[in-house]
Design an enzyme around this catalytic site. Structure first.
Site, PDB file in Angstrom:
ATOM      1  N   ASP A 153       0.929  -1.163   0.146  1.00 34.33           N
ATOM      2  CA  ASP A 153      -0.069  -0.039   0.014  1.00 34.33           C
ATOM      3  C   ASP A 153       0.839   1.112   0.047  1.00 34.33           C
ATOM      4  O   ASP A 153       1.802   1.286   0.892  1.00 34.33           O
ATOM      5  CB  ASP A 153      -0.851   0.062   1.310  1.00 34.33           C
ATOM      6  CG  ASP A 153      -2.259   0.383   1.066  1.00 34.33           C
ATOM      7  OD1 ASP A 153      -2.511   1.602   0.555  1.00 34.33           O
ATOM      8  OD2 ASP A 153      -3.322  -0.097   1.459  1.00 34.33           O
ATOM      9  N   ASP A 205      -3.027   4.714  -2.466  1.00 37.30           N
ATOM     10  CA  ASP A 205      -3.961   5.240  -1.512  1.00 37.30           C
ATOM     11  C   ASP A 205      -4.567   6.478  -2.306  1.00 37.30           C
ATOM     12  O   ASP A 205      -3.975   7.208  -2.827  1.00 37.30           O
ATOM     13  CB  ASP A 205      -3.730   5.477  -0.406  1.00 37.30           C
ATOM     14  CG  ASP A 205      -4.573   5.824   0.669  1.00 37.30           C
ATOM     15  OD1 ASP A 205      -5.467   4.879   1.209  1.00 37.30           O
ATOM     16  OD2 ASP A 205      -4.731   6.884   1.044  1.00 37.30           O
ATOM     17  N   GLU A 263      -6.483   3.229  -5.983  1.00 37.58           N
ATOM     18  CA  GLU A 263      -7.730   3.296  -5.138  1.00 37.58           C
ATOM     19  C   GLU A 263      -8.892   4.721  -5.740  1.00 37.58           C
ATOM     20  O   GLU A 263      -8.033   5.868  -5.226  1.00 37.58           O
ATOM     21  CB  GLU A 263      -7.569   3.405  -3.736  1.00 37.58           C
ATOM     22  CG  GLU A 263      -9.017   3.293  -3.063  1.00 37.58           C
ATOM     23  CD  GLU A 263      -8.706   4.435  -1.701  1.00 37.58           C
ATOM     24  OE1 GLU A 263      -9.807   3.921  -0.748  1.00 37.58           O
ATOM     25  OE2 GLU A 263      -8.105   5.369  -1.391  1.00 37.58           O
ATOM     26  N   HIS A 316     -11.384  -2.711   3.670  1.00 36.07           N
ATOM     27  CA  HIS A 316     -11.195  -2.425   5.011  1.00 36.07           C
ATOM     28  C   HIS A 316     -11.975  -1.014   5.422  1.00 36.07           C
ATOM     29  O   HIS A 316     -11.771  -0.445   6.488  1.00 36.07           O
ATOM     30  CB  HIS A 316      -9.741  -2.061   5.577  1.00 36.07           C
ATOM     31  CG  HIS A 316      -9.018  -1.170   4.693  1.00 36.07           C
ATOM     32  ND1 HIS A 316      -8.886  -1.086   3.283  1.00 36.07           N
ATOM     33  CD2 HIS A 316      -8.616   0.183   4.952  1.00 36.07           C
ATOM     34  CE1 HIS A 316      -8.124   0.118   2.980  1.00 36.07           C
ATOM     35  NE2 HIS A 316      -7.831   0.750   3.951  1.00 36.07           N
ATOM     36  N   ASP A 317     -12.441  -0.216   4.356  1.00 38.94           N
ATOM     37  CA  ASP A 317     -13.309   1.171   4.506  1.00 38.94           C
ATOM     38  C   ASP A 317     -14.861   0.775   4.330  1.00 38.94           C
ATOM     39  O   ASP A 317     -15.496   1.908   4.351  1.00 38.94           O
ATOM     40  CB  ASP A 317     -12.853   1.977   3.427  1.00 38.94           C
ATOM     41  CG  ASP A 317     -11.332   2.516   3.688  1.00 38.94           C
ATOM     42  OD1 ASP A 317     -10.878   2.424   4.815  1.00 38.94           O
ATOM     43  OD2 ASP A 317     -10.711   2.482   2.423  1.00 38.94           O
TER      44      ASP A 317
HETATM   45  C1  NOJ Z   1      -8.147   5.339   2.030  1.00 36.92           C
HETATM   46  C2  NOJ Z   1      -7.858   4.309   2.796  1.00 36.92           C
HETATM   47  O1  NOJ Z   1      -8.304   2.928   2.303  1.00 36.92           O
HETATM   48  C3  NOJ Z   1      -8.570   4.584   4.318  1.00 36.92           C
HETATM   49  O2  NOJ Z   1      -8.267   3.514   4.963  1.00 36.92           O
HETATM   50  C4  NOJ Z   1      -7.780   5.749   4.827  1.00 36.92           C
HETATM   51  O3  NOJ Z   1      -8.311   6.142   5.961  1.00 36.92           O
HETATM   52  C5  NOJ Z   1      -7.930   6.892   3.724  1.00 36.92           C
HETATM   53  N1  NOJ Z   1      -7.379   6.416   2.249  1.00 36.92           N
HETATM   54  C6  NOJ Z   1      -6.679   7.988   4.173  1.00 36.92           C
HETATM   55  O4  NOJ Z   1      -5.563   7.586   3.973  1.00 36.92           O
END
Ligand code: NOJ
Length: 538
Positions: free
Chosen positions: A105, A207, A270, A331-332
């Site tokens: 990541d 990210d 992402e 994970h989000d």
């Molecule tokens: C996306 C990530 O997947 C998330 O977990 C994170 O909080 C935010 N970007 C900020 O980096």
């Protein structure tokens, strides 16, 4: 009709399945209640048994953990909580020894406020690194420079007493955004990538790729008239000027060019954007990201007609060389089993692993893990803590992996950083490994099928039928057996009858394993929540 893609010689990131590990929650090896690299090493045989080709690990770098590692304080080291650089090197060796790949990541949009770059930058207005971040004067009335909002609540501007300016942060104030208009920042981040590429890392998941560069004039974002009270406060505005700027594609191209100097490395972005914008991240002449993450299955309502038309729209929007990909959970977001229920999660697995493109599996989804209720006083996620009335905590989908029915599910010998689902006594890897009816076996069979049937990897996607209950499509590659997939998105039984041509074949995999090996001809009936993968007779 689907996009032509008869490509028998596919690369690892096209044919293989990617598995996301949230390292805090996968396997703890030293008893501190938090997962670590040595823990991951001990579970590589499991991932190989499952048929995984590549592992993406969420951030493992030194970090104050304000956002659980997405606030990096040193880009070229390992957090002691996760292990050492030696552990990392061993992890790379062990992954490669199993013919698997490692994706790291990369968080280039922002650093931790404890990163030496930021400490220097905020030390004085004349510091050489001042311009590495986005600093602006207050408005004459003392107010913030513009109306931009932070994704985790409140204004995106934080006042600095020492230097009497505001700095910009798209997420927490502990995550200041880097200034990607500064060439030195670009160089530093490319150096970081080079460091890991030299160590043998096979790719990066970047990210918030669409955030990396902002409008040069920092114009105010317009109001979102569709905002509703339950949404995050961030959604009050449309991030027209703070994200997805044309210049972002230059950065992505630079990253890609670096990767292309090595053999078979890859770049995932992402990106949460509508399809027509998402596909621009493949880049001009396909010189952008290899896989801009496609989150449609995460964000759309679980409805056969909606999903079928989204798949067709995506297939139609892809650039001619653009390789598709699909994601069910991360994970989000809430886990798939909690969004659609345990039974439909099996249908979703069949969809994920039979659509055209690279599937990404979120750890634990393969055993049907669901979101876990975390008592209010145990909330850890800053998104949950900052907007307590909105139910936005991401903790429920980040709970420890359920390996077996021993104390703490085999995850740790200590006290886990987040509680486990109390169902771990039944829902765990060990219990499901030899159960033909388990979710784990369904995943494994479907992954195997992708290795056996070229149509599933290199074949075209041909929509056959969709209505309010079900969706059917064919995957076909020249000279290879064709596969028909029929998915019942409802709890009610339904019939499937091909209108275009009579379809006849044998069920290879089903959510109801007792059907496997039986033949299908004419009108087929499906139980509620059933999915079948049929090998068609020539
Ligand atoms: C996306 C990530 O997947 C998330 O977990 C994170 O909080 C935010 N970007 C900020 O980096």
């Amino acid at each position: 009709m689907g996009v032509q893609n008869n490509q028998p010689n596919t690369l690892w990131w096209q044919s293989g399945v990617i598995y996301q590990i949230y390292p805090r929650s996968f396997q703890d090896n030293n008893g501190d209640g938090i997962g670590d690299l040595r823990g991951i090493i001990t579970r590589l045989d499991y991932l190989q048994w499952l048929g995984i080709r590549a592992i993406w690990i969420s951030p493992i770098y030194p970090s104050p953990m304000a956002d659980f590692g997405y606030d990096i304080a040193d880009y070229t080291n390992i957090h002691s909580m996760f292990g050492t650089m030696d552990d990392f090197d061993e992890l790379v060796r062990e992954i490669h020894a199993r013919n698997m790949k490692l994706i790291l990541d990369l968080v280039p949009n922002h650093t931790s406020d404890q990163h030496p770059w930021f400490l220097e930058s905020k030390s004085s207005r004349n510091n050489p690194r001042r311009d590495w971040y986005i600093w602006r004067d207050a408005r004459p009335d003392g107010g913030v420079p513009n109306n931009w909002l932070a994704a985790f609540g409140g204004s995106a501007w934080q006042w600095d007493e020492t230097t009497q300016q505001y700095y910009y942060h798209a997420f927490l104030k502990e995550q200041p955004d880097l200034n990607w208009r500064n060439p030195a920042v670009r160089q530093a981040m490319l150096d970081t990538m080079r460091f890991w590429l030299e160590k043998g890392v096979d790719g990066f998941r970047v990210d918030v790729m669409w955030h990396m560069i902002k409008d040069e004039k920092l114009r105010d974002n317009p109001v979102n008239t569709a905002y509703q009270h339950h949404m995050a406060t961030y959604d009050q505005l449309l991030p027209v000027y703070s994200t997805d700027q044309p210049e972002v594609h230059d950065i992505v191209r630079e990253m890609r060019a670096l990767l292309d100097r090595y053999t078979e490395r890859m770049l995932i972005g992402e990106i949460y954007l509508p399809i027509h914008k998402l596909v621009t991240y493949y880049g001009k002449d396909n010189q952008g990201a290899h896989l801009p993450f496609n989150f449609q299955l995460l964000t759309l309502p679980w409805n056969a007609r909606v999903i079928a038309s989204a798949v067709s729209e995506y297939e139609g929007a892809l650039p001619s060389q653009g390789w598709p990909n699909w994601v069910l959970s991360n994970h989000d977001q809430p886990r798939i089993a909690s969004r659609v229920g345990a039974h439909q999660a099996r249908v979703a697995a069949t969809l994920l692993l039979t659509l055209r493109g690279t599937p990404t599996v979120y750890y634990g989804d393969e055993i049907g893990m669901r979101d876990v209720p975390i008592p209010f006083h145990e909330i850890q996620d800053p998104q949950g803590l900052n907007m307590p009335d909105k139910n936005l905590s991401r903790d429920p989908s980040r709970t420890p992996m359920q390996w077996n029915n021993s104390e703490q599910g085999g995850f740790t010998a200590g006290k886990p950083w987040l509680r486990l689902d109390r169902n771990f006594y039944q829902v765990n890897v060990q219990a499901q490994k030899d159960d033909a009816y388990s979710m784990l076996q369904l995943y494994r069979k479907l992954i195997r099928l992708r290795e056996e049937y070229i149509a599933l990897v290199a074949g075209n996607y041909m929509p056959v039928y969709a209505d309010h209950q079900m969706m059917a499509y064919i995957r076909a590659a020249e000279g290879a057996p064709r596969l028909l997939i029929v998915l019942n998105f409802s709890h009610r039984p339904c019939y499937f009858k091909s209108l275009a041509e009579p379809l006849k074949g044998t069920i290879l995999v089903s959510t109801s394993p007792e059907l496997e090996g039986t033949t299908v001809e004419g009108t087929t009936s499906l139980s509620g929540d059933e999915a079948i993968v049929v090998r068609l007779d020539a």
